[in-house]
Enzyme design. Structure first.
Site, PDB file in Angstrom:
ATOM      1  N   TYR A 296     -12.018   2.510  14.039  1.00  0.00           N
ATOM      2  CA  TYR A 296     -11.073   3.064  13.063  1.00  0.00           C
ATOM      3  C   TYR A 296     -11.081   4.589  13.107  1.00  0.00           C
ATOM      4  O   TYR A 296     -10.028   5.230  13.216  1.00  0.00           O
ATOM      5  CB  TYR A 296     -11.421   2.578  11.656  1.00  0.00           C
ATOM      6  CG  TYR A 296     -10.512   3.149  10.601  1.00  0.00           C
ATOM      7  CD1 TYR A 296      -9.220   2.665  10.452  1.00  0.00           C
ATOM      8  CD2 TYR A 296     -10.938   4.176   9.764  1.00  0.00           C
ATOM      9  CE1 TYR A 296      -8.365   3.198   9.486  1.00  0.00           C
ATOM     10  CE2 TYR A 296     -10.086   4.711   8.802  1.00  0.00           C
ATOM     11  CZ  TYR A 296      -8.801   4.220   8.672  1.00  0.00           C
ATOM     12  OH  TYR A 296      -7.963   4.763   7.731  1.00  0.00           O
TER      13      TYR A 296
ATOM     14  N   SER B 117      -6.364   9.952   8.599  1.00  0.00           N
ATOM     15  CA  SER B 117      -7.393   9.594   7.630  1.00  0.00           C
ATOM     16  C   SER B 117      -8.457  10.681   7.603  1.00  0.00           C
ATOM     17  O   SER B 117      -8.682  11.367   8.609  1.00  0.00           O
ATOM     18  CB  SER B 117      -8.036   8.258   8.011  1.00  0.00           C
ATOM     19  OG  SER B 117      -9.238   8.037   7.289  1.00  0.00           O
TER      20      SER B 117
ATOM     21  N   LYS C 197      -8.014   7.196  14.434  1.00  0.00           N
ATOM     22  CA  LYS C 197      -7.383   8.238  13.626  1.00  0.00           C
ATOM     23  C   LYS C 197      -7.577   9.627  14.236  1.00  0.00           C
ATOM     24  O   LYS C 197      -6.701  10.492  14.118  1.00  0.00           O
ATOM     25  CB  LYS C 197      -7.930   8.183  12.201  1.00  0.00           C
ATOM     26  CG  LYS C 197      -7.541   6.911  11.433  1.00  0.00           C
ATOM     27  CD  LYS C 197      -6.032   6.753  11.351  1.00  0.00           C
ATOM     28  CE  LYS C 197      -5.633   5.555  10.497  1.00  0.00           C
ATOM     29  NZ  LYS C 197      -4.150   5.411  10.388  1.00  0.00           N
TER      30      LYS C 197
ATOM     31  N   ASP D 160       7.188  -4.224   9.116  1.00  0.00           N
ATOM     32  CA  ASP D 160       5.896  -4.801   8.731  1.00  0.00           C
ATOM     33  C   ASP D 160       5.809  -6.204   9.312  1.00  0.00           C
ATOM     34  O   ASP D 160       6.792  -6.720   9.871  1.00  0.00           O
ATOM     35  CB  ASP D 160       5.734  -4.839   7.206  1.00  0.00           C
ATOM     36  CG  ASP D 160       4.285  -4.609   6.775  1.00  0.00           C
ATOM     37  OD1 ASP D 160       3.393  -5.263   7.359  1.00  0.00           O
ATOM     38  OD2 ASP D 160       4.038  -3.797   5.877  1.00  0.00           O
TER      39      ASP D 160
ATOM     40  N   GLY E 166       0.791  -1.223   0.000  1.00  0.00           N
ATOM     41  CA  GLY E 166       0.000   0.000   0.000  1.00  0.00           C
ATOM     42  C   GLY E 166       0.820   1.267   0.000  1.00  0.00           C
ATOM     43  O   GLY E 166       1.855   1.378  -0.663  1.00  0.00           O
TER      44      GLY E 166
END
Length: 288
Positions: free
Chosen positions: A157, A116, A161, A32, A12
């Site tokens: 989520y 986000s 953020k 990662d 990504g």
């Protein structure tokens, strides 16, 4: 050329950032769960500690910058809300707390945290969840999220953020960060064409929901475009950028809150404004 740590480096937007940094001649230490210089699970305390230590060892104790791109999106699953809170908040805060001395040793280090546009486009995010996450109390946050049933991952989520954006804003202007020459900022993408989004679009119901979401310019963003923004925010051109949350979302944030921001200091907060000014003058007089 500098040395940069990048979490979420294997796919990504994180992978796109790594590609750009390497192309510019920088050294990258990727983090990662697989296919990275440092393989670690940021959803566990042990994984976060291991990642922090391994990056510092590989970087020789000095970091010119860091990009915190690792994150989990909302998806069905019994433990999804917990994983989101652990990775999206603690996977940022704990790593940066550990790396801050190494960043302070560099000359004008820069840090970019991935936020986000869900921070401003998801309605009714519980404030108590955001507060709990800011305090590092995942269990308390989950206690509220459980009351939301199937919607818990979506709110987890967005709350994660919001919390990490608030953390960036609070820390960026302190002596420990700005005073140490470190520029700390956040980047808030909208819908970016990544493997995760491709997977969501493969489900008809999910695809309809995503395509119905207001994106004034239409379509989806490109991971390479976001990587270019990150590289700019890591560059000397961003020396005066501090505590900002930059939205790159095709206009969605502006669509929902065109007149909400910027906003003058309201009358009820003038006292707090004056207090903060006095605090700043005190900090400036204090020995470094």
């Amino acid at each position: 050329m500098g040395t940069y740590a990048v979490t979420g480096s294997a796919s990504g937007m994180g992978a796109a950032v790594v590609e750009r940094l390497l192309a510019d001649g920088h050294r990258v230490v990727g983090v990662d769960v697989k296919q990275a210089d440092v393989t670690a699970d940021l959803s566990t305390p042990a994984g976060r500690r291991a990642a922090s230590a391994a990056v510092l060892e590989l970087a020789g104790g000095v970091l010119d910058g860091a990009v915190l791109a690792a994150g989990l999106g909302p998806a069905p699953g019994r433990d999804r809300a917990r994983l989101i809170a652990e990775v999206n908040v603690l996977g940022v805060v704990e790593l940066l707390d550990a790396w801050r001395p190494a960043l302070a040793k560099a000359d004008r280090a820069k840090v970019v945290v991935f936020s986000s546009n869900s921070t401003t486009t998801v309605p009714m995010v519980p404030r108590r969840v955001v507060r709990a996450l800011l305090e590092g109390d995942v269990e308390r946050a989950l206690g509220t999220l459980r009351l939301l049933g199937r919607a818990a991952p979506t709110f987890a989520y967005a709350a994660s953020k919001v919390a990490v954006s608030h953390w960036v804003r609070r820390q960026a202007v302190t002596r420990e960060w700005a005073g140490a020459g470190i520029r700390l900022n956040a980047l808030a993408p909208g819908a970016i064409m990544t493997p995760l989004l491709e997977q969501q679009l493969a489900t008809p119901a999910e695809a309809r929901r995503i395509r119905a979401f207001p994106v004034p310019i239409g379509g989806f963003g490109d991971a390479g475009q976001l990587a270019a923004w990150v590289v700019f925010m890591l560059s000397d051109a961003a020396d005066f950028l501090c505590g900002s949350v930059v939205f790159v979302d095709g206009g969605s944030d502006a669509w929902f809150r065109a007149t909400d921001w910027p906003r003058p200091v309201p009358a009820r907060r003038v006292g707090r404004y004056v207090s903060r000014m006095k605090e700043f003058r005190t900090l400036r007089r204090a020995p470094s």
